[in-house]
Design a protein around this motif. Structure first.
Motif, PDB file in Angstrom:
ATOM      1  N   ASN A   1       0.865  -1.178   0.000  1.00  0.00           N
ATOM      2  CA  ASN A   1       0.000   0.000   0.000  1.00  0.00           C
ATOM      3  C   ASN A   1       0.905   1.233   0.000  1.00  0.00           C
ATOM      4  O   ASN A   1       1.773   1.367   0.873  1.00  0.00           O
ATOM      5  CB  ASN A   1      -0.876  -0.025   1.257  1.00  0.00           C
ATOM      6  CG  ASN A   1      -1.881   1.112   1.296  1.00  0.00           C
ATOM      7  OD1 ASN A   1      -1.591   2.241   0.940  1.00  0.00           O
ATOM      8  ND2 ASN A   1      -3.076   0.814   1.779  1.00  0.00           N
ATOM      9  N   PRO A   2       0.751   2.151  -0.945  1.00  0.00           N
ATOM     10  CA  PRO A   2       1.637   3.325  -0.999  1.00  0.00           C
ATOM     11  C   PRO A   2       1.657   4.134   0.298  1.00  0.00           C
ATOM     12  O   PRO A   2       2.694   4.703   0.653  1.00  0.00           O
ATOM     13  CB  PRO A   2       1.052   4.148  -2.154  1.00  0.00           C
ATOM     14  CG  PRO A   2       0.397   3.141  -3.030  1.00  0.00           C
ATOM     15  CD  PRO A   2      -0.181   2.123  -2.081  1.00  0.00           C
ATOM     16  N   ALA A   3       0.531   4.185   1.019  1.00  0.00           N
ATOM     17  CA  ALA A   3       0.516   4.903   2.296  1.00  0.00           C
ATOM     18  C   ALA A   3       1.401   4.205   3.320  1.00  0.00           C
ATOM     19  O   ALA A   3       2.129   4.848   4.083  1.00  0.00           O
ATOM     20  CB  ALA A   3      -0.913   5.026   2.820  1.00  0.00           C
ATOM     21  N   VAL A   4       1.347   2.885   3.348  1.00  0.00           N
ATOM     22  CA  VAL A   4       2.192   2.110   4.264  1.00  0.00           C
ATOM     23  C   VAL A   4       3.663   2.311   3.914  1.00  0.00           C
ATOM     24  O   VAL A   4       4.515   2.483   4.793  1.00  0.00           O
ATOM     25  CB  VAL A   4       1.824   0.618   4.210  1.00  0.00           C
ATOM     26  CG1 VAL A   4       2.867  -0.237   4.924  1.00  0.00           C
ATOM     27  CG2 VAL A   4       0.450   0.385   4.831  1.00  0.00           C
TER      28      VAL A   4
ATOM     29  N   ASP B   1       1.948  -8.240  10.802  1.00  0.00           N
ATOM     30  CA  ASP B   1       3.052  -8.175   9.839  1.00  0.00           C
ATOM     31  C   ASP B   1       3.615  -6.762   9.752  1.00  0.00           C
ATOM     32  O   ASP B   1       4.840  -6.579   9.703  1.00  0.00           O
ATOM     33  CB  ASP B   1       2.580  -8.645   8.461  1.00  0.00           C
ATOM     34  CG  ASP B   1       3.690  -8.565   7.423  1.00  0.00           C
ATOM     35  OD1 ASP B   1       4.655  -9.353   7.524  1.00  0.00           O
ATOM     36  OD2 ASP B   1       3.605  -7.710   6.522  1.00  0.00           O
ATOM     37  N   LEU B   2       2.740  -5.750   9.742  1.00  0.00           N
ATOM     38  CA  LEU B   2       3.223  -4.372   9.646  1.00  0.00           C
ATOM     39  C   LEU B   2       4.033  -3.972  10.868  1.00  0.00           C
ATOM     40  O   LEU B   2       5.037  -3.266  10.748  1.00  0.00           O
ATOM     41  CB  LEU B   2       2.052  -3.405   9.455  1.00  0.00           C
ATOM     42  CG  LEU B   2       1.310  -3.489   8.121  1.00  0.00           C
ATOM     43  CD1 LEU B   2       0.259  -2.392   8.027  1.00  0.00           C
ATOM     44  CD2 LEU B   2       2.279  -3.401   6.940  1.00  0.00           C
ATOM     45  N   ILE B   3       3.613  -4.407  12.050  1.00  0.00           N
ATOM     46  CA  ILE B   3       4.372  -4.087  13.268  1.00  0.00           C
ATOM     47  C   ILE B   3       5.778  -4.667  13.170  1.00  0.00           C
ATOM     48  O   ILE B   3       6.775  -4.000  13.476  1.00  0.00           O
ATOM     49  CB  ILE B   3       3.630  -4.622  14.514  1.00  0.00           C
ATOM     50  CG1 ILE B   3       2.353  -3.810  14.756  1.00  0.00           C
ATOM     51  CG2 ILE B   3       4.534  -4.571  15.742  1.00  0.00           C
ATOM     52  CD1 ILE B   3       1.398  -4.449  15.747  1.00  0.00           C
ATOM     53  N   ARG B   4       5.895  -5.910  12.740  1.00  0.00           N
ATOM     54  CA  ARG B   4       7.212  -6.533  12.573  1.00  0.00           C
ATOM     55  C   ARG B   4       8.034  -5.794  11.525  1.00  0.00           C
ATOM     56  O   ARG B   4       9.240  -5.580  11.684  1.00  0.00           O
ATOM     57  CB  ARG B   4       7.066  -8.003  12.166  1.00  0.00           C
ATOM     58  CG  ARG B   4       6.437  -8.899  13.224  1.00  0.00           C
ATOM     59  CD  ARG B   4       6.366 -10.349  12.746  1.00  0.00           C
ATOM     60  NE  ARG B   4       7.690 -10.924  12.541  1.00  0.00           N
ATOM     61  CZ  ARG B   4       8.244 -11.129  11.358  1.00  0.00           C
ATOM     62  NH1 ARG B   4       7.596 -10.816  10.243  1.00  0.00           N
ATOM     63  NH2 ARG B   4       9.449 -11.655  11.271  1.00  0.00           N
TER      64      ARG B   4
ATOM     65  N   LEU C   1      -5.034   4.355   5.509  1.00  0.00           N
ATOM     66  CA  LEU C   1      -4.663   3.411   4.459  1.00  0.00           C
ATOM     67  C   LEU C   1      -5.716   3.296   3.367  1.00  0.00           C
ATOM     68  O   LEU C   1      -5.458   2.682   2.327  1.00  0.00           O
ATOM     69  CB  LEU C   1      -4.392   2.032   5.073  1.00  0.00           C
ATOM     70  CG  LEU C   1      -3.377   1.998   6.219  1.00  0.00           C
ATOM     71  CD1 LEU C   1      -3.043   0.557   6.574  1.00  0.00           C
ATOM     72  CD2 LEU C   1      -2.121   2.788   5.885  1.00  0.00           C
ATOM     73  N   ILE C   2      -6.887   3.892   3.587  1.00  0.00           N
ATOM     74  CA  ILE C   2      -7.934   3.888   2.564  1.00  0.00           C
ATOM     75  C   ILE C   2      -7.820   5.134   1.677  1.00  0.00           C
ATOM     76  O   ILE C   2      -7.762   5.033   0.452  1.00  0.00           O
ATOM     77  CB  ILE C   2      -9.328   3.797   3.206  1.00  0.00           C
ATOM     78  CG1 ILE C   2      -9.484   2.457   3.939  1.00  0.00           C
ATOM     79  CG2 ILE C   2     -10.420   3.928   2.132  1.00  0.00           C
ATOM     80  CD1 ILE C   2     -10.798   2.311   4.673  1.00  0.00           C
TER      81      ILE C   2
ATOM     82  N   GLU D   1      -1.302   0.477  -7.526  1.00  0.00           N
ATOM     83  CA  GLU D   1      -2.180  -0.587  -7.050  1.00  0.00           C
ATOM     84  C   GLU D   1      -1.337  -1.563  -6.231  1.00  0.00           C
ATOM     85  O   GLU D   1      -0.388  -2.158  -6.768  1.00  0.00           O
ATOM     86  CB  GLU D   1      -2.837  -1.315  -8.218  1.00  0.00           C
ATOM     87  CG  GLU D   1      -3.772  -2.435  -7.747  1.00  0.00           C
ATOM     88  CD  GLU D   1      -4.357  -3.256  -8.881  1.00  0.00           C
ATOM     89  OE1 GLU D   1      -5.189  -4.133  -8.594  1.00  0.00           O
ATOM     90  OE2 GLU D   1      -3.975  -3.033 -10.051  1.00  0.00           O
ATOM     91  N   PRO D   2      -1.643  -1.743  -4.939  1.00  0.00           N
ATOM     92  CA  PRO D   2      -0.819  -2.620  -4.108  1.00  0.00           C
ATOM     93  C   PRO D   2      -0.654  -4.030  -4.656  1.00  0.00           C
ATOM     94  O   PRO D   2       0.454  -4.581  -4.625  1.00  0.00           O
ATOM     95  CB  PRO D   2      -1.571  -2.624  -2.768  1.00  0.00           C
ATOM     96  CG  PRO D   2      -2.278  -1.307  -2.737  1.00  0.00           C
ATOM     97  CD  PRO D   2      -2.688  -1.060  -4.161  1.00  0.00           C
ATOM     98  N   LEU D   3      -1.725  -4.628  -5.165  1.00  0.00           N
ATOM     99  CA  LEU D   3      -1.626  -6.000  -5.667  1.00  0.00           C
ATOM    100  C   LEU D   3      -0.687  -6.077  -6.860  1.00  0.00           C
ATOM    101  O   LEU D   3       0.097  -7.032  -6.988  1.00  0.00           O
ATOM    102  CB  LEU D   3      -3.005  -6.539  -6.044  1.00  0.00           C
ATOM    103  CG  LEU D   3      -3.012  -7.979  -6.566  1.00  0.00           C
ATOM    104  CD1 LEU D   3      -2.454  -8.952  -5.525  1.00  0.00           C
ATOM    105  CD2 LEU D   3      -4.420  -8.396  -6.987  1.00  0.00           C
TER     106      LEU D   3
END
Length: 326
Positions: A133-136, A178-181, A246-247, A274-276
């Motif tokens: 996700n570009p925001a992530v 997963d994001l926290i790690r 994230l939306i 597009e994240p995918l």
């Protein structure tokens, strides 16, 4: 960008499982340069017809028939309980695999997949698409070199009718584990979960608290009780406070704190992607180059292990998982 040397043959790829995610896998793979979508497989003939009529690829009712058509790589978007069987069949045929999260139904099964791929020397990537996700990714970049103190993630929404065999921890919270790690580069050490089942057979609300080995405090709020979707991330460091939606993909950074309580604020740049598509490009590139994929099998296994522990059902623990991001 997909690495492809001049004269290289197109990579032959298949998709198994044609739910919402599998259909999107097929759509994106059909568009990628240097990739041939050989076919899709699902026992539901209606779904196979839906995809093949739009993309012009071959359709199959079984995995074996798809593999017999000759594929180099496979993306697995079938129900979680089928991940292990499908992955092991593909690996036994020398096929590289991307498995949608969670990697498997149990940690023990996930470890079997990792071991098989390692022995075969094949690429194994887990589809934790939120990393793309570009925001992530903007948040990740803003955290470079920062001393992270706390992370708070909210991922809530209405009950999804498609869900039957799993609850919010495996369906939703595993993204944020997963994001926290990934954000911290550290394993989760302490877990304090609170879950409840209000309307669903499995847990539909969860408040999860963690402490990483590096000392970061983290909190995940997730449920299927909120009438609207919300996906937000808040990260506090010694020098910054970062918030991300994230939306809407808006990321804001507060910094330069003053003794009088004032501070500076700015909106961070967020790419349009597009994240995918980014995830599948990363997978294809890893297959072509032989380099480690963006999301390792050990990453997927670690996130599943933490999720199972949150549910009080750890199963067989994974032996010595690699640190996040390795």
């Amino acid at each position: 960008m997909i690495s492809m040397t001049d004269g290289a043959k197109p990579l032959r790829v298949g998709v198994v499982g044609l739910g919402v995610m599998g259909k999107n896998h097929a759509r994106v793979l059909d568009e990628l340069p240097g990739v041939t979508l050989v076919g899709v497989a699902d026992p539901d003939g209606v779904q196979v017809e839906f995809v093949t009529s739009r993309l012009g690829c071959a359709g199959f009712s079984t995995l074996d028939a798809l593999m017999d058509a000759g594929i180099d790589a496979l993306t697995i978007a079938a129900p979680t309980q089928l991940h292990t069987q499908i992955a092991l069949q593909a690996i036994a045929r020398g096929i590289h695999v991307l498995i949608e999260k969670p990697i498997a139904q149990t940690v023990e099964d996930g470890q079997r997949i990792l071991d098989a791929a390692s022995r075969a020397g094949l690429t194994l990537m887990v589809g934790h698409v939120e990393r793309f996700n570009p925001a992530v990714q903007s948040i990740k970049q803003a955290l470079a070199g920062e001393d992270i103190l706390s992370i708070q993630i909210t991922r809530v929404g209405p009950f999804p009718p498609r869900m039957s065999d799993i609850g919010v921890v495996i369906d939703l919270a595993v993204h944020d584990i997963d994001l926290i790690r990934w954000f911290t580069g550290s394993e989760i050490q302490d877990i304090q979960p609170q879950t409840n089942s209000i309307h669903a057979a499995r847990e539909d609300i969860a408040l999860l608290q963690f402490r990483t080995v590096s000392g970061v405090l983290a909190h995940i709020n997730t449920n299927w009780l909120t009438p609207f979707k919300a996906r937000t991330v808040h990260v506090a460091t010694r020098n910054k406070y970062i918030t991300g939606d994230l939306i809407t993909r808006q990321v804001t950074e507060c910094f330069d704190y003053k003794p009088d309580g004032s501070y500076s604020m700015r909106h961070l740049s967020v790419a349009y992607a597009e994240p995918l598509r980014a995830e599948l490009v990363a997978f294809i590139d890893a297959v072509r180059t032989g380099k480690a994929p963006a999301v390792l099998g050990t990453d997927g296994l670690a996130s599943l292990d933490i999720a199972m522990r949150c549910l009080g059902d750890r199963g067989q623990s994974a032996p010595k998982l690699a640190a996040a991001g390795e």
